[in-house]
Scaffold this motif. Structure first.
Motif, mmCIF file in Angstrom:
data_model
loop_
_atom_site.group_PDB
_atom_site.id
_atom_site.type_symbol
_atom_site.label_atom_id
_atom_site.label_comp_id
_atom_site.label_asym_id
_atom_site.label_seq_id
_atom_site.Cartn_x
_atom_site.Cartn_y
_atom_site.Cartn_z
ATOM 1 N N VAL A 100 0.860 -1.197 0.150
ATOM 2 C CA VAL A 100 0.044 -0.014 0.153
ATOM 3 C C VAL A 100 0.808 1.222 0.161
ATOM 4 C CG1 VAL A 100 -1.680 1.298 1.187
ATOM 5 C CG2 VAL A 100 -1.803 -1.308 1.177
ATOM 6 N N ALA A 101 0.540 2.100 -0.911
ATOM 7 C CA ALA A 101 1.468 3.373 -1.019
ATOM 8 C C ALA A 101 1.514 4.157 0.297
ATOM 9 C CB ALA A 101 0.891 4.261 -2.031
ATOM 10 N N GLY A 102 2.707 4.358 0.924
ATOM 11 C CA GLY A 102 2.842 4.923 2.269
ATOM 12 C C GLY A 102 2.565 3.981 3.463
ATOM 13 N N GLY A 103 2.575 2.619 3.155
ATOM 14 C CA GLY A 103 2.097 1.744 4.104
ATOM 15 C C GLY A 103 3.349 0.952 4.551
ATOM 16 N N VAL A 112 11.323 -3.879 0.905
ATOM 17 C CA VAL A 112 11.093 -2.575 0.199
ATOM 18 C C VAL A 112 9.796 -1.990 0.573
ATOM 19 C CG1 VAL A 112 12.329 -3.333 -2.116
ATOM 20 C CG2 VAL A 112 9.875 -3.798 -1.796
ATOM 21 N N GLU A 113 9.519 -0.812 0.483
ATOM 22 C CA GLU A 113 8.230 -0.186 0.618
ATOM 23 C C GLU A 113 7.980 0.848 -0.513
ATOM 24 O OE1 GLU A 113 8.621 1.881 4.220
ATOM 25 O OE2 GLU A 113 9.796 3.428 3.524
ATOM 26 N N ALA A 114 6.437 1.045 -0.620
ATOM 27 C CA ALA A 114 6.023 1.871 -1.466
ATOM 28 C C ALA A 114 5.810 3.494 -0.948
ATOM 29 C CB ALA A 114 5.011 1.449 -2.209
ATOM 30 N N LEU A 115 6.381 4.221 -1.657
ATOM 31 C CA LEU A 115 6.389 5.839 -1.125
ATOM 32 C C LEU A 115 4.795 6.313 -1.209
ATOM 33 C CD1 LEU A 115 9.500 7.146 -2.801
ATOM 34 C CD2 LEU A 115 9.147 6.476 -0.318
#
Length: 213
Positions: free
Chosen positions: A89-92, A181-184
């Motif tokens: 999830v973006a920002g998650g 990794v993460e989504a910005l």
């Protein structure tokens, strides 16, 4: 009556038998052949040079085999494939997209590079204590090994570089590996993937599916 030939290698002996007939015998004396010092030196030098060239050829063949193995040559004994699907999830929260490595023989330690997709709003996330970029290698038996990225300007196109990664594969087997990794917050929705490079072989990671909150 004997009449040796003077200075020769053979002598001629004349004899009469009981009937008075004359018989002639030829006796041959062996003549020793001596090899002079220059000839013996050349033979010895040729033997030494021959042994040296043989040793150099064997060493060169061993080095060539190692280079072919390390650069994905004829002796490659593993393959790569995407592993699973990760939903971000973006920002998650972070996720762990990775690959599976399957071996058909001994796999020596490898250099692993991991690249982020371009313009997809993903970033690597540090893990552990102290916090560092980490590669996890997980065996089916449940054992996990951890490797940490090195600062290397040449790794920039790939993002992260891990050296001397040991898969623990000495025959047929399979391991999984991943990074975090993460989504910005501004990451666009859609599917993408990372790229793993192991010893010159490349594979996409499992699908990274980014959703908007």
């Amino acid at each position: 009556m004997a009449d040796p030939a003077a200075g020769g290698a053979a002598s001629v002996v004349r004899r009469r038998n009981q009937s008075g007939a004359l018989s002639v015998l030829c006796r041959v004396r062996p003549v020793p052949v001596r090899v002079g010092a220059p000839v013996a030196g050349c033979l010895l030098l040729g033997l030494i040079v021959g042994l040296g060239m043989y040793a150099m050829l064997r060493a060169g063949a061993a080095v060539l085999a190692m280079m072919l193995f390390a650069h994905g040559g004829a002796d490659v004994t593993f393959s790569m494939a995407p592993a699973g699907t990760v939903v971000l999830v973006a920002g998650g929260e972070r996720g762990f997209p990775g690959v599976e490595v399957t071996s058909t023989g001994l796999v020596p330690s490898q250099t692993v590079r991991v690249a982020l997709p371009s313009a997809r709003g993903l970033r690597f996330v540090e893990e552990g204590v102290p916090s560092r970029y980490q590669l996890t290698v997980y065996e089916p038996a449940g054992r996990a090994s951890f490797y940490y990225a090195e600062p290397d300007p040449n790794a920039r196109p790939y993002g992260l570089l891990f050296r001397n990664v040991d898969f623990g594969l000495d025959g047929q087997g399979r391991v999984a590996m991943w990074v975090a990794v993460e989504a910005l917050p501004e990451a666009p929705a859609g599917d993408t993937s990372l790229v793993y490079d192991i010893g010159g072989q490349r594979s996409a990671s499992g699908v990274v599916s980014v959703t908007r909150p």
